[in-house]
Each structure stands twice: as C-alpha cells, then as structure tokens.
Design a protein around this motif. Structure first.
Motif, PDB file in Angstrom:
ATOM      1  N   ASP A 223      -0.681 -12.986  -2.075  1.00 19.55           N
ATOM      2  CA  ASP A 223       0.001 -12.241  -3.140  1.00 19.55           C
ATOM      3  C   ASP A 223      -0.182 -10.735  -2.971  1.00 19.55           C
TER       4      ASP A 223
ATOM      5  N   ARG B 275      -0.942  -9.181  -0.142  1.00 19.63           N
ATOM      6  CA  ARG B 275      -0.271  -8.786   1.103  1.00 19.63           C
ATOM      7  C   ARG B 275       1.232  -8.607   0.895  1.00 19.63           C
ATOM      8  N   MET B 276       1.826  -9.448   0.087  1.00 24.50           N
ATOM      9  CA  MET B 276       3.268  -9.404  -0.128  1.00 24.50           C
ATOM     10  C   MET B 276       3.672  -8.480  -1.285  1.00 24.50           C
ATOM     11  N   SER B 277       2.706  -7.945  -1.991  1.00 23.73           N
ATOM     12  CA  SER B 277       2.981  -7.100  -3.143  1.00 23.73           C
ATOM     13  C   SER B 277       3.693  -5.814  -2.731  1.00 23.73           C
ATOM     14  N   ARG B 278       4.463  -5.288  -3.649  1.00 26.49           N
ATOM     15  CA  ARG B 278       5.174  -4.024  -3.396  1.00 26.49           C
ATOM     16  C   ARG B 278       4.476  -2.845  -4.070  1.00 26.49           C
ATOM     17  N   SER B 279       3.387  -3.100  -4.771  1.00 28.14           N
ATOM     18  CA  SER B 279       2.732  -1.989  -5.470  1.00 28.14           C
ATOM     19  C   SER B 279       1.940  -1.135  -4.482  1.00 28.14           C
ATOM     20  N   ALA B 280       1.944   0.159  -4.728  1.00 31.68           N
ATOM     21  CA  ALA B 280       1.221   1.096  -3.860  1.00 31.68           C
ATOM     22  C   ALA B 280      -0.271   0.783  -3.869  1.00 31.68           C
TER      23      ALA B 280
ATOM     24  N   ASP C  98      -1.799  -2.115  -4.342  1.00 28.46           N
ATOM     25  CA  ASP C  98      -2.064  -3.294  -3.519  1.00 28.46           C
ATOM     26  C   ASP C  98      -1.916  -2.983  -2.034  1.00 28.46           C
ATOM     27  N   ASN C  99      -0.905  -2.193  -1.685  1.00 30.13           N
ATOM     28  CA  ASN C  99      -0.700  -1.838  -0.275  1.00 30.13           C
ATOM     29  C   ASN C  99      -1.855  -1.008   0.273  1.00 30.13           C
TER      30      ASN C  99
ATOM     31  N   TRP D 258      -4.736  -3.372   0.718  1.00 24.19           N
ATOM     32  CA  TRP D 258      -4.518  -4.263   1.865  1.00 24.19           C
ATOM     33  C   TRP D 258      -4.778  -3.535   3.182  1.00 24.19           C
TER      34      TRP D 258
END
Length: 104
Positions: free
Chosen positions: A75, A77-82, A84-85, A88
C-alpha cells in the motif's frame, strides 16, 4: 553505608546515559517475532543495527508493521502521497544497506 548510597546515586545518574541502541529496535524486535525460518537472532540484530543508522524511530515502527502485514508495504509502495513516497525511498535505501551488510 555511605558507599552503597553513593553507588546507588552514581548508578541512577548513569542509567539515562545508556545508548538507545542497547535495546532492540522496532525492526529487530519484529524480525525476531516473525515466523520466517531465516530470521535468526544474528540476522535480526544486524538488520536492526542498519535500521538504527538509516531510519528514524517512527520510520522503524512503521516499517516493523510490514512484518505482520506485508500488504501495508504494498500500500505504501503504491501510494501517491509525497509522505509515503519519501518514506518508501528511505525504506528502500535501508533495505539495500541491510542486504549488503547483513548477507552472511
């Protein structure tokens, strides 16, 4: 009597100086609790040491949850939030460093 009081006071003063790395990191603890057969104490200790050097405590707690629920990692890894990125990216760097240092 006075020597024992001085020793007790001296001991109490030193306790806060014990480094945090003396206790197991969240990653090391999660690794030790995992049911993976290759998760030996030595490997978990090494991975925990790398985590202490590369991730904050909060990031370690977040990553430790991946041991219980690998879907959380997917979740993030696939997130679009800055946020989370960014996490990651640091988590992948931790993984690469752990793989390099702890392969024995």
């Amino acid at each position: 009597m006075q020597k024992s009081i001085i020793a007790a006071v001296f001991g109490a003063l030193l306790v806060p100086m014990i480094p945090a790395s003396a206790s197991a990191s969240a990653i090391e603890s999660a690794c030790n609790r995992s049911d993976r057969p290759q998760a030996t104490r030595a490997l978990c200790r090494c991975v925990g040491s790398v985590a202490n050097q590369t991730l904050t405590r909060a990031e370690q707690r977040r990553a430790a949850r991946f041991f219980r629920d690998p879907q959380l990692a997917q979740d993030v890894r696939m997130s679009r939030s800055a946020r989370d990125n960014e996490f990651w990216t640091r988590y992948r760097a931790f993984g690469a460093a752990a793989e390099q240092r702890c392969s024995f």
